[in-house]
Design a protein around this motif. Structure first.
Motif, short mmCIF file in Angstrom:
data_model
loop_
_atom_site.label_atom_id
_atom_site.label_comp_id
_atom_site.label_asym_id
_atom_site.label_seq_id
_atom_site.Cartn_x
_atom_site.Cartn_y
_atom_site.Cartn_z
N ARG A 67 0.82 -1.21 0.00
CA ARG A 67 0.00 0.00 0.00
C ARG A 67 0.86 1.26 0.00
O ARG A 67 0.58 2.23 -0.72
N ASN A 193 -5.00 4.73 5.06
CA ASN A 193 -6.08 4.63 6.04
C ASN A 193 -5.51 4.00 7.31
O ASN A 193 -5.41 2.78 7.44
N ALA A 196 -7.73 1.42 9.38
CA ALA A 196 -7.83 0.15 8.66
C ALA A 196 -6.51 -0.61 8.72
O ALA A 196 -6.49 -1.84 8.86
N ALA A 197 -5.39 0.10 8.58
CA ALA A 197 -4.08 -0.55 8.63
C ALA A 197 -3.82 -1.19 9.99
O ALA A 197 -3.30 -2.30 10.09
N LEU A 200 -6.06 -4.32 10.26
CA LEU A 200 -5.56 -5.40 9.43
C LEU A 200 -4.28 -6.00 10.03
O LEU A 200 -4.11 -7.22 10.05
N TRP A 238 -12.24 -4.70 10.32
CA TRP A 238 -11.40 -4.10 9.26
C TRP A 238 -12.19 -4.00 7.95
O TRP A 238 -12.16 -2.97 7.27
N ILE A 239 -12.92 -5.06 7.59
CA ILE A 239 -13.72 -5.05 6.37
C ILE A 239 -14.77 -3.93 6.42
O ILE A 239 -14.98 -3.21 5.44
N ARG A 240 -15.42 -3.79 7.57
CA ARG A 240 -16.45 -2.74 7.71
C ARG A 240 -15.81 -1.35 7.59
O ARG A 240 -16.40 -0.45 6.95
N VAL A 241 -14.64 -1.17 8.17
CA VAL A 241 -13.97 0.13 8.08
C VAL A 241 -13.57 0.42 6.64
O VAL A 241 -13.71 1.55 6.14
N GLU A 242 -13.06 -0.59 5.92
CA GLU A 242 -12.67 -0.41 4.53
C GLU A 242 -13.88 -0.06 3.65
O GLU A 242 -13.79 0.77 2.75
N HIS A 243 -15.02 -0.68 3.93
CA HIS A 243 -16.21 -0.37 3.15
C HIS A 243 -16.67 1.07 3.42
O HIS A 243 -17.20 1.73 2.54
#
Length: 243
Positions: A67, A193, A196-197, A200, A238-243
């Motif tokens: 990233r 982000n 998110a990082a 993850l 993490w998935i929810r934050v990325e969305h």
């Protein structure tokens, strides 16, 4: 056209030097560590902990380096990653102790960034050779992993400490190659982000921990179940934050 072909071949040859370093680094410590571990006073548990630390670093650095390369430039992050690997390799070879092995192996885990960062440069500088170029790099990686393990293994019994120098010349050549590589031409986009990082990183680290230690703890033990549940929860958030 001949000039373009020559430049592309030079680009691929330079990348191959870096990939060979990655393979050697990934293959040379495995046969050496049991003997070196006894030399520095590390038993089987201590050596397992070193491998665990290395695997955690692999899991953390894989998405981060990729990233950061997209945001700040693939060549810049590749140079940083190669410098980390070279520093770790030299540190281990110069003064093998429990602390330097732990730090050195953690720094060497930056090899996980080599392939995605090289792919970014290759994709932007020579897109017409992307598939064939990656095939060459994968072949070089597999051969160098075996070669590094063979060379270090032949030194493991009587000259294990000398074997710790196996990766150093390859790391130096890779560092030189990283500074010869041209910068990628792909536009830098996006932002980093941080929440998110962090999620993850914690999620992957926890997942690697339970997969590595679950057999020792017992897969049905409270430690394994709680650690596994924490990994799943962190990755879901993490998935929810990325969305």
């Amino acid at each position: 056209m001949p000039d373009a072909i020559g430049r592309n071949r030079g680009l691929l040859a330079t990348m191959t030097v870096i990939v060979v370093c990655s393979g050697v680094v990934q293959g040379y410590l495995t046969p050496l560590l049991p003997v070196v571990g006894r030399h520095v006073g590390l038993g089987g548990v201590g050596q397992s902990n070193l491998y665990l630390l290395s695997q955690l670093a692999f899991a953390v650095l894989t998405p981060l380096l990729s990233r950061w390369g997209d945001i700040w430039g693939h060549r810049r992050l590749l140079r940083i990653a190669v410098a980390m690997v070279a520093t770790g390799s030299l540190l281990i070879a110069l003064r093998p102790t429990t602390a330097t092995l732990a730090l050195g192996m953690t720094l060497q885990s930056a090899v996980v960034g080599f392939f995605p960062l090289l792919a970014g440069i290759l994709r932007s500088r020579a897109p017409e050779h992307g598939r064939s170029g990656m095939s060459v790099l994968v072949g070089a990686l597999l051969l160098s992993i075996g070669t590094g393990g063979f060379v270090a293994g032949s030194l493991s019994e009587e000259h294990a400490l000398a074997g710790l120098w196996t990766a150093v010349p390859f790391a130096v050549m890779a560092l030189v190659a990283a500074f010869v590589l041209p910068a990628g031409t792909a536009p830098r986009a996006g932002r980093f982000n941080t929440p998110a990082a962090v999620l993850l990183t914690l999620g992957l680290g926890t997942l690697v921990l339970v997969l590595t230690e679950g057999g020792t703890w017992g897969w049905a033990s409270a430690s394994s179940l709680l650690t596994g549940a924490a990994a799943v929860a962190l990755l879901v958030v993490w998935i929810r934050v990325e969305h």
